[in-house]
Design an enzyme around this catalytic site. Sequence first.
Site, mmCIF file in Angstrom:
data_model
loop_
_atom_site.group_PDB
_atom_site.id
_atom_site.type_symbol
_atom_site.label_atom_id
_atom_site.label_comp_id
_atom_site.label_asym_id
_atom_site.label_seq_id
_atom_site.Cartn_x
_atom_site.Cartn_y
_atom_site.Cartn_z
ATOM 1 N N ILE A 81 -72.283 -69.154 61.579
ATOM 2 C CA ILE A 81 -72.223 -67.684 62.585
ATOM 3 C C ILE A 81 -70.876 -67.491 62.409
ATOM 4 O O ILE A 81 -70.440 -66.235 62.719
ATOM 5 C CB ILE A 81 -72.835 -68.041 63.951
ATOM 6 N N LYS A 82 -70.015 -68.180 62.559
ATOM 7 C CA LYS A 82 -68.577 -67.936 62.352
ATOM 8 C C LYS A 82 -67.956 -67.040 61.253
ATOM 9 O O LYS A 82 -67.232 -66.211 61.312
ATOM 10 C CB LYS A 82 -67.447 -69.199 62.318
#
Length: 252
Positions: free
Chosen positions: A129-130
């Site tokens: 997700i980062k």
Amino acid sequence: MGDSPKIVRPYGDTTGDGMVQVSFTLPVPHDKRAEGAAVQLAQKMGMDPAMLVHAKQMGTAHTFFVVYGSVNHLVNLSEVNVIERDYPLLSSKEVNTAVKENLGRKLVVVGACIGTDAHTVGIDAILNIKGIAGEKGLEYYRELRVVNLGAQVPVPDLVNRAVDEGADAVLVSQVVTQRDAHLHNTREMSAAFREAFGPTERPLLIVGGPRFDETMAGELGVDRIFARGTTPGDVASYLVHALASRPKEPVA
């Protein structure tokens, strides 16, 4: 007038001077003879004159060189063969909408580094997700279900997990390239998936890494190759584009 040139030469100090810089390692200790060997190699590569600008011994029996010089070779831009992006670059919202409309369920992505490759930076940049450089990874997309298997995954385990998860796409990152390991691993993977799936049932096979040639997808048996500079948005948009023509699953 105003058109870009078709024939170009390398640029160093002045336009068209043909100056290039190359680096390489020779399996010899650093001394005057080694430096002469480096210049000789550069001359045989077509550099004239060839100037040695850096030499540093690596360990006890190798030396790293940087050589600067002029070459006479020309580049015809009209003959350059590259893979251009042939699909629209979508926002995360547009990707989610397209997946919902075309599949009617979440799109399943299984990712891994296969073989002995333990470098997960690339696959994590696309899946986690980062993400990378401020762009969210595929885990951020609400209509995608991401399964990241991590590093050093044997090909049979990847195939089995793709079957278990009902994968629509399999993403593989390969950074280790010694002795063309990335090519051998990719061919092994594509062969295993062809054996395990029917021609219309196989998930999309996508590989990426800094040393891949994007034009080799057909030769390696995969659907797409992504090289340096790829973002999660590039991959997500491609998945939507590639899966859009597949028939929708019947409603139970």
